[in-house]
Structures are given as C-alpha cells and as structure tokens.
Scaffold this motif. Structure first.
Motif, PDB file in Angstrom:
ATOM      1  N   VAL A 133     -10.523   3.998 -40.856  1.00  0.00           N
ATOM      2  CA  VAL A 133      -9.271   4.806 -40.968  1.00  0.00           C
ATOM      3  C   VAL A 133      -9.955   6.139 -40.680  1.00  0.00           C
ATOM      4  O   VAL A 133      -9.194   6.854 -39.920  1.00  0.00           O
ATOM      5  CB  VAL A 133      -8.951   4.699 -42.392  1.00  0.00           C
ATOM      6  CG1 VAL A 133      -7.663   5.878 -42.636  1.00  0.00           C
ATOM      7  CG2 VAL A 133      -8.190   3.342 -42.564  1.00  0.00           C
ATOM      8  N   PHE A 134     -10.902   6.816 -41.041  1.00  0.00           N
ATOM      9  CA  PHE A 134     -11.337   7.919 -40.738  1.00  0.00           C
ATOM     10  C   PHE A 134     -11.655   8.060 -39.118  1.00  0.00           C
ATOM     11  O   PHE A 134     -11.409   9.111 -38.845  1.00  0.00           O
ATOM     12  CB  PHE A 134     -13.080   8.125 -41.726  1.00  0.00           C
ATOM     13  CG  PHE A 134     -13.305   9.508 -41.434  1.00  0.00           C
ATOM     14  CD1 PHE A 134     -12.688  10.768 -41.685  1.00  0.00           C
ATOM     15  CD2 PHE A 134     -14.552   9.651 -40.697  1.00  0.00           C
ATOM     16  CE1 PHE A 134     -13.133  11.939 -41.572  1.00  0.00           C
ATOM     17  CE2 PHE A 134     -15.069  10.947 -40.468  1.00  0.00           C
ATOM     18  CZ  PHE A 134     -14.407  12.216 -40.859  1.00  0.00           C
ATOM     19  N   LEU A 135     -12.409   6.973 -38.660  1.00  0.00           N
ATOM     20  CA  LEU A 135     -12.529   7.226 -37.179  1.00  0.00           C
ATOM     21  C   LEU A 135     -11.351   7.167 -36.446  1.00  0.00           C
ATOM     22  O   LEU A 135     -11.263   7.865 -35.424  1.00  0.00           O
ATOM     23  CB  LEU A 135     -13.522   5.777 -36.887  1.00  0.00           C
ATOM     24  CG  LEU A 135     -15.085   6.063 -37.218  1.00  0.00           C
ATOM     25  CD1 LEU A 135     -15.648   4.821 -36.847  1.00  0.00           C
ATOM     26  CD2 LEU A 135     -15.704   7.370 -36.650  1.00  0.00           C
ATOM     27  N   LEU A 136     -10.217   6.392 -36.780  1.00  0.00           N
ATOM     28  CA  LEU A 136      -8.946   6.456 -36.142  1.00  0.00           C
ATOM     29  C   LEU A 136      -8.361   7.870 -36.307  1.00  0.00           C
ATOM     30  O   LEU A 136      -7.748   8.337 -35.406  1.00  0.00           O
ATOM     31  CB  LEU A 136      -8.136   5.415 -36.745  1.00  0.00           C
ATOM     32  CG  LEU A 136      -8.393   3.945 -36.319  1.00  0.00           C
ATOM     33  CD1 LEU A 136      -7.603   3.121 -37.061  1.00  0.00           C
ATOM     34  CD2 LEU A 136      -8.114   3.940 -34.704  1.00  0.00           C
ATOM     35  N   LEU A 137      -8.539   8.473 -37.414  1.00  0.00           N
ATOM     36  CA  LEU A 137      -7.956   9.793 -37.732  1.00  0.00           C
ATOM     37  C   LEU A 137      -8.623  10.867 -36.494  1.00  0.00           C
ATOM     38  O   LEU A 137      -7.726  11.615 -36.189  1.00  0.00           O
ATOM     39  CB  LEU A 137      -8.295  10.174 -39.277  1.00  0.00           C
ATOM     40  CG  LEU A 137      -7.671  11.729 -39.345  1.00  0.00           C
ATOM     41  CD1 LEU A 137      -6.334  11.784 -39.428  1.00  0.00           C
ATOM     42  CD2 LEU A 137      -8.417  11.985 -41.205  1.00  0.00           C
ATOM     43  N   ILE A 138      -9.923  10.582 -36.717  1.00  0.00           N
ATOM     44  CA  ILE A 138     -10.835  11.596 -35.579  1.00  0.00           C
ATOM     45  C   ILE A 138     -10.060  11.653 -34.350  1.00  0.00           C
ATOM     46  O   ILE A 138     -10.035  12.430 -33.575  1.00  0.00           O
ATOM     47  CB  ILE A 138     -12.088  11.614 -35.947  1.00  0.00           C
ATOM     48  CG1 ILE A 138     -12.727  12.162 -37.170  1.00  0.00           C
ATOM     49  CG2 ILE A 138     -12.815  12.028 -34.548  1.00  0.00           C
ATOM     50  CD1 ILE A 138     -14.013  11.774 -37.319  1.00  0.00           C
ATOM     51  N   PHE A 139     -10.129  10.121 -33.915  1.00  0.00           N
ATOM     52  CA  PHE A 139      -9.728   9.695 -32.488  1.00  0.00           C
ATOM     53  C   PHE A 139      -8.172  10.276 -32.292  1.00  0.00           C
ATOM     54  O   PHE A 139      -7.834  11.088 -31.083  1.00  0.00           O
ATOM     55  CB  PHE A 139      -9.529   8.130 -32.445  1.00  0.00           C
ATOM     56  CG  PHE A 139      -9.146   8.030 -30.975  1.00  0.00           C
ATOM     57  CD1 PHE A 139      -9.743   7.951 -29.754  1.00  0.00           C
ATOM     58  CD2 PHE A 139      -7.598   7.376 -30.866  1.00  0.00           C
ATOM     59  CE1 PHE A 139      -8.965   7.664 -28.646  1.00  0.00           C
ATOM     60  CE2 PHE A 139      -7.238   7.136 -29.791  1.00  0.00           C
ATOM     61  CZ  PHE A 139      -7.866   7.260 -28.429  1.00  0.00           C
ATOM     62  N   PHE A 140      -7.312  10.158 -32.996  1.00  0.00           N
ATOM     63  CA  PHE A 140      -6.007  10.542 -32.949  1.00  0.00           C
ATOM     64  C   PHE A 140      -5.827  12.360 -32.918  1.00  0.00           C
ATOM     65  O   PHE A 140      -5.245  13.033 -32.022  1.00  0.00           O
ATOM     66  CB  PHE A 140      -4.872  10.182 -34.059  1.00  0.00           C
ATOM     67  CG  PHE A 140      -4.594   8.705 -33.424  1.00  0.00           C
ATOM     68  CD1 PHE A 140      -4.080   8.471 -32.273  1.00  0.00           C
ATOM     69  CD2 PHE A 140      -5.020   7.654 -34.342  1.00  0.00           C
ATOM     70  CE1 PHE A 140      -3.839   6.960 -31.773  1.00  0.00           C
ATOM     71  CE2 PHE A 140      -4.657   6.376 -34.046  1.00  0.00           C
ATOM     72  CZ  PHE A 140      -4.254   6.212 -32.694  1.00  0.00           C
ATOM     73  N   MET A 141      -6.741  12.936 -33.719  1.00  0.00           N
ATOM     74  CA  MET A 141      -6.710  14.283 -33.670  1.00  0.00           C
ATOM     75  C   MET A 141      -7.193  14.977 -32.529  1.00  0.00           C
ATOM     76  O   MET A 141      -6.758  15.829 -31.972  1.00  0.00           O
ATOM     77  CB  MET A 141      -7.567  15.020 -34.866  1.00  0.00           C
ATOM     78  CG  MET A 141      -7.063  14.767 -36.072  1.00  0.00           C
ATOM     79  SD  MET A 141      -7.898  14.955 -37.685  1.00  0.00           S
ATOM     80  CE  MET A 141      -8.799  16.687 -37.005  1.00  0.00           C
ATOM     81  N   ILE A 142      -8.165  14.217 -31.810  1.00  0.00           N
ATOM     82  CA  ILE A 142      -8.758  14.617 -30.593  1.00  0.00           C
ATOM     83  C   ILE A 142      -7.871  14.238 -29.338  1.00  0.00           C
ATOM     84  O   ILE A 142      -7.813  15.197 -28.377  1.00  0.00           O
ATOM     85  CB  ILE A 142     -10.283  14.112 -30.210  1.00  0.00           C
ATOM     86  CG1 ILE A 142     -11.160  14.424 -31.054  1.00  0.00           C
ATOM     87  CG2 ILE A 142     -10.685  14.160 -28.645  1.00  0.00           C
ATOM     88  CD1 ILE A 142     -12.737  13.912 -31.232  1.00  0.00           C
TER      89      ILE A 142
END
Length: 133
Positions: free
Chosen positions: A22-31
C-alpha cells in the motif's frame, strides 16, 4: 497408529507485507500525479465523439484561452513570442498540440494555425475532450 495434529492456522497473519504494498502504491500515485502538466490558465476544450489516437506521445502543447491568452508548455507568452520561439527553435517539435478553450474564437485559431505553418510548424493537432457533448 498415531496421527499428528495438523498445525494450527495463525489468526494474526503479519500485516507488514500488505502495508509495504500500500505504501509503494501511494508513492507511485503521488509521483505519477506530479508528472502531469497542467495548463497555466483554465482551458476547457470542446467535445468530440470519435476516439482519439490510442498511443499519444508527449508533444509540446500550445494553450489558447477563451480570452485569447497563449501559453507554450507551462509558460504564458504573448502571441508574437510564441511564434518567435517556434521559429527560433532549430529542432522544432514534430507535432504541436493545440489545446484551445471551447469559447475561443475560431477565426483566431485559423489565423494562428496559418502563422504557425509560416513559422515552420507543419504538423498541428487540435486537442478536444472525448465524449463531451
């Protein structure tokens, strides 16, 4: 014959792998959200029913507002400066996307396209919203 008991199911499965995903997906969508270019002023293109090109490439965009303001990429410029910049660029973009507001004057767009062709920009694409009517 003595049978072994099957191992008991752990009720408290570790949640750490799920939290990592979930944390990695959050970072991906923020970028990914930061990479999208937004126009310098509000532009609402007219609708068009047909599907556009499937594999759109990243091209230089020229924005035209309803009031007649112009922006090349994210930089707002006067009309003459836009034409000068495109003439001065030796490596002119192969395709220039024009994103015009639906309230923009059509005569201004036609004149602009003619001036862009005279400036050496021969491939133009007018961007419209899909499915708006």
């Amino acid at each position: 014959m003595k049978l072994r008991r099957p191992p008991r199911f752990q009720e408290n499965e570790p949640a750490l792998p799920l939290i990592n995903i979930v944390f990695l997906l959050l970072i991906f969508f923020m970028i990914a959200g930061v990479l999208a270019e937004s126009p310098p002023f509000p532009v609402s293109p007219p609708g068009f029913e047909e599907k556009g090109a499937e594999g759109e490439t990243k091209n230089l965009r020229l924005y035209v507002s309803a009031e007649g303001a112009f922006a090349l990429g994210s930089e707002e410029l006067p009309r003459a400066a836009v034409l000068e910049r495109l003439e001065a660029t030796e490596a002119a973009p192969a395709l220039l996307d024009i994103v015009a507001d639906k309230e923009a004057d059509a005569a201004v767009l036609v004149t602009l396209m003619r001036e862009l062709r005279e400036a050496g920009q021969h491939e133009l694409r007018l961007i419209v919203q899909e499915g708006a009517g």
